[in-house]
Design a protein around this motif. Structure first.
Motif, PDB file in Angstrom:
ATOM      1  N   SER A   1      -6.776   0.345   6.651  1.00  0.00           N
ATOM      2  CA  SER A   1      -5.832   1.313   6.123  1.00  0.00           C
ATOM      3  C   SER A   1      -6.111   1.635   4.650  1.00  0.00           C
ATOM      4  O   SER A   1      -6.209   2.802   4.261  1.00  0.00           O
ATOM      5  CB  SER A   1      -4.425   0.735   6.306  1.00  0.00           C
ATOM      6  N   SER A   2      -6.265   0.609   3.833  1.00  0.00           N
ATOM      7  CA  SER A   2      -6.512   0.838   2.403  1.00  0.00           C
ATOM      8  C   SER A   2      -7.882   1.457   2.162  1.00  0.00           C
ATOM      9  O   SER A   2      -8.041   2.311   1.282  1.00  0.00           O
ATOM     10  CB  SER A   2      -6.407  -0.478   1.618  1.00  0.00           C
TER      11      SER A   2
ATOM     12  N   GLN B   1       0.820  -1.218   0.000  1.00  0.00           N
ATOM     13  CA  GLN B   1       0.000   0.000   0.000  1.00  0.00           C
ATOM     14  C   GLN B   1       0.854   1.269   0.000  1.00  0.00           C
ATOM     15  O   GLN B   1       0.542   2.247  -0.685  1.00  0.00           O
ATOM     16  CB  GLN B   1      -0.891  -0.041   1.244  1.00  0.00           C
TER      17      GLN B   1
ATOM     18  N   ALA C   1      -4.796  -4.007   7.448  1.00  0.00           N
ATOM     19  CA  ALA C   1      -4.542  -3.590   6.063  1.00  0.00           C
ATOM     20  C   ALA C   1      -5.834  -3.152   5.379  1.00  0.00           C
ATOM     21  O   ALA C   1      -5.827  -2.242   4.538  1.00  0.00           O
ATOM     22  CB  ALA C   1      -3.884  -4.724   5.275  1.00  0.00           C
ATOM     23  N   ASP C   2      -6.955  -3.800   5.723  1.00  0.00           N
ATOM     24  CA  ASP C   2      -8.235  -3.418   5.119  1.00  0.00           C
ATOM     25  C   ASP C   2      -8.661  -2.026   5.576  1.00  0.00           C
ATOM     26  O   ASP C   2      -9.085  -1.196   4.769  1.00  0.00           O
ATOM     27  CB  ASP C   2      -9.322  -4.439   5.489  1.00  0.00           C
TER      28      ASP C   2
ATOM     29  N   TRP D   1      -5.286  -9.314  -4.667  1.00  0.00           N
ATOM     30  CA  TRP D   1      -5.635  -9.374  -3.229  1.00  0.00           C
ATOM     31  C   TRP D   1      -7.052  -9.886  -3.003  1.00  0.00           C
ATOM     32  O   TRP D   1      -7.301 -10.638  -2.058  1.00  0.00           O
ATOM     33  CB  TRP D   1      -5.477  -8.004  -2.559  1.00  0.00           C
TER      34      TRP D   1
ATOM     35  N   GLN E   1      -7.793   5.090   2.740  1.00  0.00           N
ATOM     36  CA  GLN E   1      -7.064   5.751   1.661  1.00  0.00           C
ATOM     37  C   GLN E   1      -7.991   5.968   0.451  1.00  0.00           C
ATOM     38  O   GLN E   1      -8.066   7.071  -0.094  1.00  0.00           O
ATOM     39  CB  GLN E   1      -5.864   4.871   1.266  1.00  0.00           C
TER      40      GLN E   1
ATOM     41  N   ILE F   1      -1.241   2.670  -3.630  1.00  0.00           N
ATOM     42  CA  ILE F   1      -2.377   3.583  -3.478  1.00  0.00           C
ATOM     43  C   ILE F   1      -2.080   4.786  -2.592  1.00  0.00           C
ATOM     44  O   ILE F   1      -2.611   5.855  -2.820  1.00  0.00           O
ATOM     45  CB  ILE F   1      -3.681   2.875  -3.017  1.00  0.00           C
ATOM     46  N   ASP F   2      -1.232   4.638  -1.565  1.00  0.00           N
ATOM     47  CA  ASP F   2      -0.902   5.803  -0.721  1.00  0.00           C
ATOM     48  C   ASP F   2      -0.316   6.913  -1.579  1.00  0.00           C
ATOM     49  O   ASP F   2      -0.755   8.063  -1.535  1.00  0.00           O
ATOM     50  CB  ASP F   2       0.143   5.437   0.340  1.00  0.00           C
TER      51      ASP F   2
ATOM     52  N   LEU G   1      -8.426  -8.112   2.040  1.00  0.00           N
ATOM     53  CA  LEU G   1      -7.176  -8.004   1.277  1.00  0.00           C
ATOM     54  C   LEU G   1      -6.115  -9.044   1.633  1.00  0.00           C
ATOM     55  O   LEU G   1      -5.290  -9.391   0.802  1.00  0.00           O
ATOM     56  CB  LEU G   1      -6.577  -6.598   1.472  1.00  0.00           C
TER      57      LEU G   1
ATOM     58  N   SER H   1      -3.115  -0.055  -9.524  1.00  0.00           N
ATOM     59  CA  SER H   1      -3.212  -0.553  -8.139  1.00  0.00           C
ATOM     60  C   SER H   1      -4.605  -1.107  -7.850  1.00  0.00           C
ATOM     61  O   SER H   1      -4.752  -2.123  -7.167  1.00  0.00           O
ATOM     62  CB  SER H   1      -2.886   0.568  -7.152  1.00  0.00           C
TER      63      SER H   1
ATOM     64  N   MET I   1      -5.659  -4.872  -6.675  1.00  0.00           N
ATOM     65  CA  MET I   1      -6.587  -5.226  -5.598  1.00  0.00           C
ATOM     66  C   MET I   1      -7.648  -6.195  -6.118  1.00  0.00           C
ATOM     67  O   MET I   1      -7.953  -7.204  -5.488  1.00  0.00           O
ATOM     68  CB  MET I   1      -7.252  -3.962  -5.038  1.00  0.00           C
TER      69      MET I   1
END
Lengths: 260, 260
Positions: free
Chosen positions: A187-188, A120, A184-185, A168, A191, A124-125, A175, A160, A164
């Motif tokens: 966080s993404s 990430q 991680a879910d 993922w 975003q 995507i970040d 993810l 990206s 996903m």
């Protein structure tokens, strides 16, 4: 694991990683097998302090004593200070009572979460931030929009989203291969939710081809309800302000356009 | 912890994160308190497979079966595949016999390592790569140099070097507050070592103001000797090729310049 330490959370809810940490702290799932109908409870007691980066409070000495890098989110856990959202969530998962699926003990499952978190950062970040700045936010930040950089970031972002969709989320609702979400879910999802600052048609068109990504975002929101929507309140307000501004600008343009 | 699994490491030694993982696997320190005078031993047995991204081998089906994202480094650990260098090092630290300082069990010490690893993603990883591409490598990659982006990346990179000098290395010889290096040190050192691809004077001038950063790079190289230098052999070769090319170009320019 419990903790008797006093935790302070320093956040600005206009920031994606701050929202992720806040939702994580709010939306913990009680591991106990109790049948009180309240599976989701706030297990992490924290004093939440708002530190505004638009007001440059992140650059003032009191906050720099907490995080010399001048970035939110940061925490103070009984005198131990820490920054970086992924790091904070890993640390809280290890020191507080948190359901295993958020950051599993099993080493392979944990590595699958770490992999998405690290991925990430470089996808995507970076891309969502650059796309938003050069398509929409630059004037707010005292910068100039660069359409070439916006286009490059859009291409990368689409790549990206495809990753996903086809890697993922290929065989899993979340993810990191689990049947329940991980850090991680959260966080993404925070975003990508930031793309709401774009024109609705544009953000809709961007996500349109990615059915699994869209279903996954709904699943993360539902799993962390009502916190996901609550914590995104500030972002929604800003999105509305930007929407109004776009409308006024479009109307002004129409009025000054030469009449046919 | 030991492991009887067969480990395969997929790397291209021209890549910074690949070198980090390779050095980590080579340079483990035996935790045993034996006095045989060989403290540094290779504890991680691995079959190392070179996968060239310049030859596009990372895009071919056999490798995509290991990592669908088509990126090195990746590992196959008895059928469990994994990518992302930080993730791989965390996983190997947990599944192999590795000295604690690389990725400490203590939760606060571990968080300090995680924080630097996460910070690195959004700072020197991004900036050093962009700076190198737009100052030097773009033609090799079929791209066009963009001096504005090079200048922006240089500014960011200097900010990050200043953070290393004044925050991470302020009171400690290594980045994560330890008296011995962690995986964050290997990772960041490999990233900065990549600047050797620049003109020597330029890379020297870039690092010149940062005394602690320079001392730290020497310390990481010495701690992981002889592996750090060995694993950077391919990079050194490429640096020499680029140096020769710069000389020829400069001479050609001199010859075609109008005589005074």
């Amino acid at each position: 694991m419990g903790s008797s330490r006093n935790l302070t959370l320093y956040v600005d809810l206009l920031s994606q990683p701050c929202r992720a940490v806040t939702i994580f702290c709010s939306g913990m799932i009680d591991d106990d097998d109790d049948d009180d109908g309240h599976a989701r409870v706030n297990e992490i007691e924290a004093d939440v302090q708002i530190v505004s980066f638009l007001k440059k409070e992140t650059r003032e000495p009191p906050f720099l004593a907490i995080n010399p890098l001048g970035q939110v989110p940061a925490i103070d856990d009984g005198g131990f200070t820490l920054s970086e959202s992924h790091t904070i969530m890993r640390y809280l998962a290890a020191t507080r009572k948190v359901a295993d699926h958020w950051y599993p003990e099993d080493l392979e499952k944990r590595a699958c979460v770490d992999r998405v978190l690290d991925w990430q950062h470089g996808s995507i970040d970076r891309d969502a931030a650059q796309f938003l700045v050069h398509r929409e936010l630059a004037p707010l930040l005292g910068r100039t929009k660069n359409p070439t950089l916006a286009a490059e970031a859009e291409d990368s972002l689409k790549q990206s989203l495809k990753t996903m969709e086809t890697v993922w989320l290929k065989d899993s609702p979340f993810l990191a291969r689990g049947s329940q979400p991980s850090i991680a879910d959260i966080s993404s999802a925070c975003q990508l939710q930031h793309l709401k600052l774009l024109d609705k048609e544009e953000s809709g068109a961007l996500l349109a081809p990615y059915e699994k990504v869209k279903a996954w975002m709904v699943a993360v929101e539902e799993f962390t309800a009502p916190y996901f929507v609550e914590v995104h309140g500030e972002l929604e307000k800003l999105a509305k302000i930007l929407e109004e501004r776009r409308k006024s600008e479009a109307e002004a343009e129409l009025e000054t356009a030469p009449k046919l």
